[in-house]
Scaffold this active site. Sequence first.
Site, PDB file in Angstrom:
ATOM      1  N   GLY A 187       8.235 -74.488  29.603  1.00 44.81           N
ATOM      2  CA  GLY A 187       7.397 -74.092  28.482  1.00 44.81           C
ATOM      3  C   GLY A 187       7.994 -72.931  27.704  1.00 44.81           C
ATOM      4  O   GLY A 187       8.028 -72.954  26.470  1.00 44.81           O
ATOM      5  N   TYR A 225       1.928 -67.772  23.009  1.00 48.66           N
ATOM      6  CA  TYR A 225       0.657 -67.095  23.315  1.00 48.66           C
ATOM      7  C   TYR A 225      -0.462 -67.993  22.787  1.00 48.66           C
ATOM      8  O   TYR A 225      -1.237 -67.633  21.915  1.00 48.66           O
ATOM      9  CB  TYR A 225       0.596 -65.706  22.676  1.00 48.66           C
ATOM     10  CG  TYR A 225       1.577 -64.700  23.231  1.00 48.66           C
ATOM     11  CD1 TYR A 225       1.990 -64.757  24.560  1.00 48.66           C
ATOM     12  CD2 TYR A 225       2.086 -63.670  22.433  1.00 48.66           C
ATOM     13  CE1 TYR A 225       2.893 -63.830  25.072  1.00 48.66           C
ATOM     14  CE2 TYR A 225       2.984 -62.735  22.947  1.00 48.66           C
ATOM     15  CZ  TYR A 225       3.386 -62.830  24.262  1.00 48.66           C
ATOM     16  OH  TYR A 225       4.271 -61.907  24.762  1.00 48.66           O
TER      17      TYR A 225
HETATM   18  C1  LIG Z   1       1.931 -63.426  32.847  1.00 44.66           C
HETATM   19  C2  LIG Z   1       2.620 -63.971  31.638  1.00 44.66           C
HETATM   20  C3  LIG Z   1       3.697 -63.280  31.085  1.00 44.66           C
HETATM   21  C4  LIG Z   1       4.351 -63.775  29.958  1.00 44.66           C
HETATM   22  N1  LIG Z   1       5.404 -63.081  29.443  1.00 44.66           N
HETATM   23  C5  LIG Z   1       6.051 -63.561  28.368  1.00 44.66           C
HETATM   24  C6  LIG Z   1       7.171 -62.876  27.813  1.00 44.66           C
HETATM   25  O1  LIG Z   1       7.575 -61.826  28.289  1.00 44.66           O
HETATM   26  N2  LIG Z   1       7.769 -63.407  26.722  1.00 44.66           N
HETATM   27  C7  LIG Z   1       7.355 -64.578  26.162  1.00 44.66           C
HETATM   28  O2  LIG Z   1       7.963 -65.027  25.201  1.00 44.66           O
HETATM   29  N3  LIG Z   1       6.305 -65.252  26.662  1.00 44.66           N
HETATM   30  C8  LIG Z   1       5.643 -64.766  27.742  1.00 44.66           C
HETATM   31  N4  LIG Z   1       4.578 -65.461  28.246  1.00 44.66           N
HETATM   32  C9  LIG Z   1       4.162 -66.708  27.600  1.00 44.66           C
HETATM   33  C10 LIG Z   1       5.007 -67.875  28.108  1.00 44.66           C
HETATM   34  O3  LIG Z   1       6.249 -67.877  27.440  1.00 44.66           O
HETATM   35  C11 LIG Z   1       4.302 -69.205  27.809  1.00 44.66           C
HETATM   36  O4  LIG Z   1       3.060 -69.232  28.446  1.00 44.66           O
HETATM   37  C12 LIG Z   1       5.172 -70.392  28.254  1.00 44.66           C
HETATM   38  O5  LIG Z   1       4.777 -71.537  27.536  1.00 44.66           O
HETATM   39  C13 LIG Z   1       5.069 -70.620  29.721  1.00 44.66           C
HETATM   40  O6  LIG Z   1       5.892 -71.658  30.157  1.00 44.66           O
HETATM   41  P1  LIG Z   1       5.543 -72.367  31.556  1.00 44.66           P
HETATM   42  O7  LIG Z   1       6.526 -73.416  31.810  1.00 44.66           O
HETATM   43  O8  LIG Z   1       5.321 -71.318  32.582  1.00 44.66           O
HETATM   44  O9  LIG Z   1       4.086 -72.915  31.216  1.00 44.66           O
HETATM   45  P2  LIG Z   1       3.391 -74.344  31.316  1.00 44.66           P
HETATM   46  O10 LIG Z   1       1.930 -74.021  31.329  1.00 44.66           O
HETATM   47  O11 LIG Z   1       3.934 -75.155  32.426  1.00 44.66           O
HETATM   48  O12 LIG Z   1       3.777 -75.018  29.951  1.00 44.66           O
HETATM   49  C14 LIG Z   1       3.477 -74.471  28.685  1.00 44.66           C
HETATM   50  C15 LIG Z   1       3.585 -75.570  27.617  1.00 44.66           C
HETATM   51  O13 LIG Z   1       4.890 -76.138  27.645  1.00 44.66           O
HETATM   52  C16 LIG Z   1       4.826 -77.523  28.007  1.00 44.66           C
HETATM   53  N5  LIG Z   1       5.899 -77.800  28.964  1.00 44.66           N
HETATM   54  C17 LIG Z   1       6.107 -77.181  30.149  1.00 44.66           C
HETATM   55  N6  LIG Z   1       7.181 -77.702  30.748  1.00 44.66           N
HETATM   56  C18 LIG Z   1       7.663 -78.673  29.943  1.00 44.66           C
HETATM   57  C19 LIG Z   1       8.751 -79.576  30.044  1.00 44.66           C
HETATM   58  N7  LIG Z   1       9.559 -79.580  31.106  1.00 44.66           N
HETATM   59  N8  LIG Z   1       8.948 -80.464  29.041  1.00 44.66           N
HETATM   60  C20 LIG Z   1       8.118 -80.485  27.969  1.00 44.66           C
HETATM   61  N9  LIG Z   1       7.082 -79.646  27.825  1.00 44.66           N
HETATM   62  C21 LIG Z   1       6.847 -78.741  28.803  1.00 44.66           C
HETATM   63  C22 LIG Z   1       3.466 -77.690  28.648  1.00 44.66           C
HETATM   64  O14 LIG Z   1       3.028 -79.047  28.577  1.00 44.66           O
HETATM   65  C23 LIG Z   1       2.626 -76.735  27.842  1.00 44.66           C
HETATM   66  O15 LIG Z   1       2.301 -77.314  26.607  1.00 44.66           O
HETATM   67  C24 LIG Z   1       3.911 -64.984  29.373  1.00 44.66           C
HETATM   68  C25 LIG Z   1       2.836 -65.665  29.927  1.00 44.66           C
HETATM   69  C26 LIG Z   1       2.172 -65.172  31.039  1.00 44.66           C
HETATM   70  C27 LIG Z   1       0.990 -65.902  31.599  1.00 44.66           C
END
Ligand SMILES: Cc1cc2nc3c(=O)[nH]c(=O)nc-3n(C[C@H](O)[C@H](O)[C@H](O)COP(=O)(O)OP(=O)(O)OC[C@H]3O[C@@H](n4cnc5c(N)ncnc54)[C@H](O)[C@@H]3O)c2cc1C
Length: 543
Positions: A188, A484
């Site tokens: 993500g 976000y």
């Molecule tokens: C505690 C915390 C700290 C954070 N800190 C930062 C930061 O410092 N900088 C920043 O830029 N952002 C930050 N974020 C935000 C973060 O970048 C987003 O929430 C990001 O989308 C998370 O990716 P994920 O794979 O963990 O999430 P997921 O919930 O798994 O996915 C997020 C989105 O991406 C899609 N997705 C996930 N994996 C794939 C894949 N393999 N193929 C296609 N689509 C996919 C999902 O369907 C969903 O729509 C933070 C978030 C949290 C909760």
Amino acid sequence: MQKHKMKSNLPIPLLFLSLLFSFSWAALGLTHQQQHHSFLQCLNRHFGNANSISTVIYTQTNSSFSSVLEFSLRNARFSTPNTLKPLVIVTASHVSHIQATINCSRTHGLQIRIRSGGHDYEGLSYVSQVPFVIIDLINLRSIDVDAENKTAWIQAGATIGELYYRIAEKSSTLAFPAGVCPTVGVGGHFSGGGYGMLMRKYGLAADQIIDAQLVDVNGKLLDKNSMGEDMFWAIRGGGAASFGVVVAWKVKLVPVPSTLTVFTVNRTLEENGTMLVHKWQSIAPKIHEDLYIRLFLRAVNSSQQEGKRTIQASFVSLYLGRADELIDLMQESFPELGLVKEDCIEMSWIQSIMYFPSDIPEDAPLEILLNRTGSAGIFKGKSDYVTQTIPETALEGLWQRFYEDETESLEILFSPYGGNMDDIPETETPYSHRAGNLFNIHYVVGWSEEDASESQRYINFMRRLYRYMEPYVSKSPRRAYMNYRDLDLGTNNIGPYTSYKQASKWGLPYFDKNFNRLIHVKTLVDPTNFFRYQQSIPSLSRG
Ligand SMILES: Cc1cc2nc3c(=O)[nH]c(=O)nc-3n(C[C@H](O)[C@H](O)[C@H](O)COP(=O)(O)OP(=O)(O)OC[C@H]3O[C@@H](n4cnc5c(N)ncnc54)[C@H](O)[C@@H]3O)c2cc1C
Ligand SMILES: *[C@@H]1O[C@H](CO)[C@@H](O)[C@H](O)[C@H]1NC(C)=O
Ligand SMILES: *[C@@H]1O[C@H](CO)[C@@H](O)[C@H](O)[C@H]1NC(C)=O
Ligand SMILES: *[C@@H]1O[C@H](CO)[C@@H](O)[C@H](O)[C@H]1NC(C)=O
Ligand SMILES: *[C@@H]1O[C@H](CO)[C@@H](O)[C@H](O)[C@H]1NC(C)=O
Ligand SMILES: *[C@@H]1O[C@H](CO)[C@@H](O)[C@H](O)[C@H]1NC(C)=O
Ligand SMILES: *[C@@H]1O[C@H](CO)[C@@H](O)[C@H](O)[C@H]1NC(C)=O
Ligand SMILES: *[C@@H]1O[C@H](CO)[C@@H](O)[C@H](O)[C@H]1NC(C)=O
């Protein structure tokens, strides 16, 4: 009259059923359970013994179902008894598992949700309003760092903490510019942008992507060349989940000195806080790009007066060089902050990765970066972009918001732009927030399990805060960061087709001028809108 009579004659249970089962498979006369069973048979049919999918399928009756669902779930706001659960979770350990899940979901009219790290602010990687299947990439998380060529292949289920750890294993002078919280997933994070302490020097995580593997709507495994320029553009900032399932990214690594310097300087309102925050706005985005100074704002107890609250401005910084040079640079550019040598700590890049997250204890081993077990909070976040400095009087009004009841854990983060972010054209990737932005604002408020029934009160507080900030932030559109995620901006209709007008409510804030190209790409590569969710890019093929 006649019409009315006919309507009232329709047996109510049938009307109810026709609403519930308004999916393609209903036409076949299958019940929910039969359909589910047939979906599972479809998955199994696709495999012989090699890569058998039966070992990675969790149905609701499996005793591990809940723990697998909860493991990568970071916002407990979406983990209530009322939250619709997936029919099946597929913890794919082979590309063919992803292909089969896509192929079978399509033929069975099921939606999918794609999850890597599970950090989505609105739970969009594991929440749906209609029957769905989760493809969870937790088992696809190998990382292959090529220090000689300064590149890495990273499977989508890896976390940024794992990536940082693997880079540091190979080199002390290579790094990667992405976020601060180590449990964030690369799936993500990279596909929505991904920023952190190296952003002013090197840009976003998405800016480093040089190749990708993705399974498309037809179940085909594509790479940069076979997916074509448009799709490769779209998945680097436009949210890959509208286009396919990313299996792996290939990225450039970036050089850093072996010794860097960090500091945290806290100043309350009684210590010239308002003036410093005001000054910071025009200094931090313009200062040398080797220096990153982000700013956290929180309410704290006053140390000067018992029982009084004040605002703490916390200046948290990374400098790509030694402390002596940093002191000189600060003396020249931001003397008001009063940085002294004692505030500075020299360390390696990987140590700085351990320094910034507030929940990593000082003496923790590096291996903590490999720990994916984070706790799920209950929170609501929002974001803004600022193009003109906010006046002191407006900041003083903002401080008043911190003294409301819901703000025990309110945190506002200002992240400076400028530097390399100004050099990357707005249309280079879907991430459009480049030159002209001084900083990004991240607002987040959390609350406890006991207050869960009062969620609405906290959400309303966030909406009031957001309204208060409106005059001081970007306009037409008021921009927001897609990572976000904020459903207050707008959502798609539940049905397969969303109007441009509906989608532009969130699409323009996230992508501005790039939104139209994203729709164009989506319409080309997924005309039937299979990859859809609450804020997916709409396909306009039905126009
Ligand atoms: C505690 C915390 C700290 C954070 N800190 C930062 C930061 O410092 N900088 C920043 O830029 N952002 C930050 N974020 C935000 C973060 O970048 C987003 O929430 C990001 O989308 C998370 O990716 P994920 O794979 O963990 O999430 P997921 O919930 O798994 O996915 C997020 C989105 O991406 C899609 N997705 C996930 N994996 C794939 C894949 N393999 N193929 C296609 N689509 C996919 C999902 O369907 C969903 O729509 C933070 C978030 C949290 C909760
Ligand atoms: C649960 O699913 C996993 C993965 O498919 C499987 O290995 C396990 O045997 C199942 N457990 C039960 C109790 O059905
Ligand atoms: C899924 O469908 C694609 C294209 O039709 C095909 O190439 C692939 O082999 C299928 N994969 C599985 C595992 O079903
Ligand atoms: C670096 O890239 C070159 C050319 O692609 C390749 O031949 C070489 O094996 C790579 N180095 C490593 C350590 O993989
Ligand atoms: C700054 O304040 C935070 C709490 O808001 C605290 O955790 C941190 O230790 C303080 N840092 C310094 C250097 O005083
Ligand atoms: C606040 O700023 C004034 C004027 O710049 C300075 O004299 C004073 O020492 C500062 N106070 C603190 C606590 O830093
Ligand atoms: C702040 O003060 C209140 C009471 O005045 C107290 O309940 C609370 O624990 C204090 N918070 C911190 C972080 O010290
Ligand atoms: C991983 O992190 C969790 C939550 O912070 C903690 O409870 C657990 O002990 C950690 N595990 C290891 C192996 O460090």
